[in-house]
Scaffold this active site. Structure first.
Site, PDB file in Angstrom:
ATOM      1  N   ARG A 142     -65.203  82.054 -48.823  1.00  0.00           N
ATOM      2  CA  ARG A 142     -66.163  81.960 -49.931  1.00  0.00           C
ATOM      3  C   ARG A 142     -66.721  83.332 -50.309  1.00  0.00           C
ATOM      4  O   ARG A 142     -67.322  83.516 -51.360  1.00  0.00           O
ATOM      5  CB  ARG A 142     -67.289  80.978 -49.582  1.00  0.00           C
ATOM      6  CG  ARG A 142     -68.253  80.726 -50.718  1.00  0.00           C
ATOM      7  CD  ARG A 142     -69.028  79.400 -50.634  1.00  0.00           C
ATOM      8  NE  ARG A 142     -69.264  78.906 -49.295  1.00  0.00           N
ATOM      9  CZ  ARG A 142     -70.207  79.370 -48.460  1.00  0.00           C
ATOM     10  NH1 ARG A 142     -70.994  80.359 -48.831  1.00  0.00           N
ATOM     11  NH2 ARG A 142     -70.347  78.841 -47.258  1.00  0.00           N
TER      12      ARG A 142
ATOM     13  N   TYR B  53     -71.892  79.587 -77.481  1.00  0.00           N
ATOM     14  CA  TYR B  53     -70.961  78.581 -76.961  1.00  0.00           C
ATOM     15  C   TYR B  53     -71.752  77.340 -76.528  1.00  0.00           C
ATOM     16  O   TYR B  53     -72.816  77.470 -75.906  1.00  0.00           O
ATOM     17  CB  TYR B  53     -70.205  79.178 -75.774  1.00  0.00           C
ATOM     18  CG  TYR B  53     -69.333  78.197 -75.065  1.00  0.00           C
ATOM     19  CD1 TYR B  53     -68.207  77.684 -75.682  1.00  0.00           C
ATOM     20  CD2 TYR B  53     -69.635  77.770 -73.784  1.00  0.00           C
ATOM     21  CE1 TYR B  53     -67.404  76.757 -75.037  1.00  0.00           C
ATOM     22  CE2 TYR B  53     -68.836  76.852 -73.122  1.00  0.00           C
ATOM     23  CZ  TYR B  53     -67.725  76.344 -73.757  1.00  0.00           C
ATOM     24  OH  TYR B  53     -66.938  75.432 -73.124  1.00  0.00           O
TER      25      TYR B  53
ATOM     26  N   ASP C  22     -71.605  87.869 -73.659  1.00  0.00           N
ATOM     27  CA  ASP C  22     -70.410  87.041 -73.444  1.00  0.00           C
ATOM     28  C   ASP C  22     -69.304  87.656 -74.294  1.00  0.00           C
ATOM     29  O   ASP C  22     -69.342  87.585 -75.525  1.00  0.00           O
ATOM     30  CB  ASP C  22     -70.710  85.593 -73.858  1.00  0.00           C
ATOM     31  CG  ASP C  22     -69.534  84.650 -73.581  1.00  0.00           C
ATOM     32  OD1 ASP C  22     -68.379  85.119 -73.581  1.00  0.00           O
ATOM     33  OD2 ASP C  22     -69.785  83.454 -73.375  1.00  0.00           O
TER      34      ASP C  22
ATOM     35  N   LYS D  98     -59.796  81.830 -71.337  1.00  0.00           N
ATOM     36  CA  LYS D  98     -59.344  82.055 -72.709  1.00  0.00           C
ATOM     37  C   LYS D  98     -58.328  83.205 -72.765  1.00  0.00           C
ATOM     38  O   LYS D  98     -57.266  83.086 -72.190  1.00  0.00           O
ATOM     39  CB  LYS D  98     -60.572  82.286 -73.608  1.00  0.00           C
ATOM     40  CG  LYS D  98     -61.705  81.270 -73.373  1.00  0.00           C
ATOM     41  CD  LYS D  98     -61.373  79.851 -73.799  1.00  0.00           C
ATOM     42  CE  LYS D  98     -62.354  78.816 -73.286  1.00  0.00           C
ATOM     43  NZ  LYS D  98     -63.768  79.035 -73.606  1.00  0.00           N
TER      44      LYS D  98
HETATM   45  C1  PLP Z   1     -65.006  78.634 -73.094  1.00  0.00           C
HETATM   46  C2  PLP Z   1     -66.172  79.543 -73.178  1.00  0.00           C
HETATM   47  C3  PLP Z   1     -67.111  79.605 -72.145  1.00  0.00           C
HETATM   48  C4  PLP Z   1     -67.042  78.712 -70.918  1.00  0.00           C
HETATM   49  O1  PLP Z   1     -65.951  79.022 -70.114  1.00  0.00           O
HETATM   50  P1  PLP Z   1     -65.180  77.927 -69.193  1.00  0.00           P
HETATM   51  O2  PLP Z   1     -64.123  78.754 -68.569  1.00  0.00           O
HETATM   52  O3  PLP Z   1     -64.671  76.862 -70.118  1.00  0.00           O
HETATM   53  O4  PLP Z   1     -66.177  77.390 -68.222  1.00  0.00           O
HETATM   54  C5  PLP Z   1     -68.146  80.517 -72.267  1.00  0.00           C
HETATM   55  N1  PLP Z   1     -68.271  81.300 -73.362  1.00  0.00           N
HETATM   56  C6  PLP Z   1     -67.384  81.259 -74.376  1.00  0.00           C
HETATM   57  C7  PLP Z   1     -67.580  82.152 -75.558  1.00  0.00           C
HETATM   58  C8  PLP Z   1     -66.309  80.379 -74.321  1.00  0.00           C
HETATM   59  O5  PLP Z   1     -65.449  80.336 -75.353  1.00  0.00           O
END
Ligand code: PLP
Length: 365
Positions: free
Chosen positions: A56, A107, A178, A203
C-alpha cells in the site's frame, strides 16, 4: 561504451523535450540483460529493511509511471486508484469548514464530492464562473483551496490560471488544477503557479479506454508528503497492472494528443456554421469539442444513436472517437445546454470521422 564507464541513466538529461521524456523516463538502467520495460511487480509485501516495505506504500511499477508523469508536469507524482480518488485525497486536506472555490462547470464527480462534503459540514464550496477572473480573484479572499479545471468539462471555458493563482496565494490558499483535458503536453499548471495538478489518468494519459487510474503532481515536498500520507491511509492505490498499462499509454501520449488535436481542429473547421448546430465550442487546443444541436436534446439523442464509427459512451481521451449528450446525467449542471454533445475526437482518419458525423447530422432533418 567501455566496461567501467557508468551506464547512462534514461532520465539524466533534463533538457529533453516532452516527447523524449515520455518515451525514455522510468526505464530500467541501460545495462546488459536489463529489460527495456519495467516489469509488472505483483507484491503485497517486500522483504523488510528497504524503502518499499508494504504494497500500500510503494510499488516499482507505480514508481516508473510516476517518474514519467512527474517529469512531464515538472514535479513529483503520486498515482491513485482513479481520478476521483486523487480528487478526494486533495479535498481531504481542507480544514474543517474551510472554503473551496471551484468552477461551476467542474467535472460532475468533483462537483458531487464538493456537494457531499458540504452537506456534511466538512467544507463550504463556492462555485464560480471561472472565466470571470475578477469575480474569482474576489472569491479567493478567505479561501483555503482554489480549484481549477481549464478547459472546463464540458463547457470548455478557459481560466486565467496565472492571475488567479497569484491572488489565491496572496490569500494563503492552495491552488489545484485538474489538467485532465489539456495533458502536460499542452499545459503545465505548476509552471503557471499551481501547487497541485490532478489527473484522471483514465483519459488521455492511459489513452486506450482500458484503465481507471488517477494521479497528483506537486513540486512542494511538504505537500507531497502530506498527499502521500493521505494515499497510504485511504488505501486509494492503483493496481500494478493498471500502472503498467498507463505507463505504456504514456509512451505514445505525444503522438495521440497531436493526432487527436489536428483531427479536432479540422472537424471544428468543417462543423462551424453547420445548420444543425447552434454552437461549436472549442478552446483552440486538445481533442475535446462540444457541439450544441439546434433542435435540442431529441436531436442530440438521435445523433448519438445514428453513427457507425463514433461510439456513444461516456469518458474521453481514448484512441477511438466517442461522444455523448452530457445532460443525460442528472448531476450535470443545468447551465450546460440540453442539446450539448461532447465529442472526444480520436486518432482515426479525419475524413472517415467527418463522413460518419456529417452523415448523421444530415439525417436529423
Ligand atoms: C474523468 C474525470 C475525472 C475523474 O476521473 P476518474 O478516473 O473517472 O475517477 C476528474 N476530472 C476530469 C476532468 C475528468 O474528465
Amino acid at each position: 561504451m567501455t566496461e567501467d564507464s557508468p551506464a547512462p541513466q534514461p532520465s539524466a538529461t533534463p533538457a529533453w523535450k516532452p516527447s523524449t521524456v515520455a518515451v525514455t523516463t522510468g526505464r530500467p538502467p541501460h545495462e546488459p540483460d536489463q529489460p527495456l520495460n519495467v516489469p509488472i511487480t505483483t507484491a503485497s509485501t517486500y522483504v523488510a529493511g528497504g524503502d518499499l516495505e508494504y504494497g500500500r506504500y510503494a510499488n516499482p511499477t507505480w514508481t516508473a509511471f510516476e517518474d514519467v508523469l512527474g517529469a512531464l508536469e515538472g514535479g513529483r507524482c503520486l498515482s491513485f486508484a482513479s481520478g476521483l480518488a486523487a480528487v478526494a485525497a486533495v479535498l481531504d486536506l481542507v480544514g474543517q469548514g474551510a472554503k473551496v472555490v471551484a468552477p461551476a462547470h467542474s467535472y460532475t464527480g468533483t462537483l458531487l464530492q464538493l456537494a457531499d462534503l458540504e452537506s456534511r459540514g466538512r467544507l463550504v464550496a463556492e462555485l464560480v464562473d471561472i472565466t470571470d477572473t475578477d469575480a474569482v480573484v474576489a472569491a479567493c479572499d478567505d479561501a483555503a483551496l482554489v480549484w481549477f479545471e481549464s478547459p472546463t468539462n464540458p463547457a470548455l471555458e478557459l481560466a486565467d490560471i496565472e492571475t488567479i493563482s497569484a491572488a489565491a496565494h496572496a490569500a494563503g490558499a492552495h491552488v489545484v488544477v485538474d489538467n485532465t483535458f489539456a495533458t502536460p503536453l499542452l499545459q503545465t499548471p505548476l509552471a503557471l503557479g499551481a501547487d497541485i495538478v490532478v489527473h484522471s489518468v483514465t483519459k488521455y494519459l492511459a489513452g486506450h479506454s482500458d484503465v481507471l487510474m488517477g494521479a497528483l503532481v506537486t513540486s512542494d515536498d511538504a505537500l507531497y508528503d502530506v498527499l502521500k500520507g493521505r494515499r497510504d491511509l485511504l488505501g486509494s492505490t492503483p493496481g500494478p497492472f493498471e500502472a503498467w498499462l498507463a505507463l505504456r499509454g504514456l509512451r505514445t501520449l505525444h503522438l495521440r494528443v497531436e493526432r487527436a488535436q489536428s483531427n479536432a481542429q479540422e472537424l471544428v473547421r468543417r462543423l462551424s456554421g453547420h445548420p444543425a448546430l447552434s454552437e461549436v465550442r472549442y478552446p483552440g487546443f486538445g481533442g475535446i469539442v462540444s457541439i450544441v444541436l439546434a433542435q435540442g436534446a431529441p436531436a442530440a439523442d438521435l445523433l448519438v444513436h445514428t453513427t457507425r464509427l463514433w461510439v456513444h459512451a461516456t469518458s474521453l481521451g481514448g484512441v477511438e472517437s466517442t461522444f455523448e449528450r452530457r445532460r443525460r446525467w442528472k448531476a450535470e449542471p443545468a447551465t450546460i445546454p440540453e442539446g450539448l454533445v461532447r465529442l472526444s475526437v480520436g486518432i482515426e482518419d479525419v475524413d472517415d470521422l467527418w463522413d460518419d458525423l456529417s452523415g448523421a447530422l444530415e439525417g436529423l432533418d
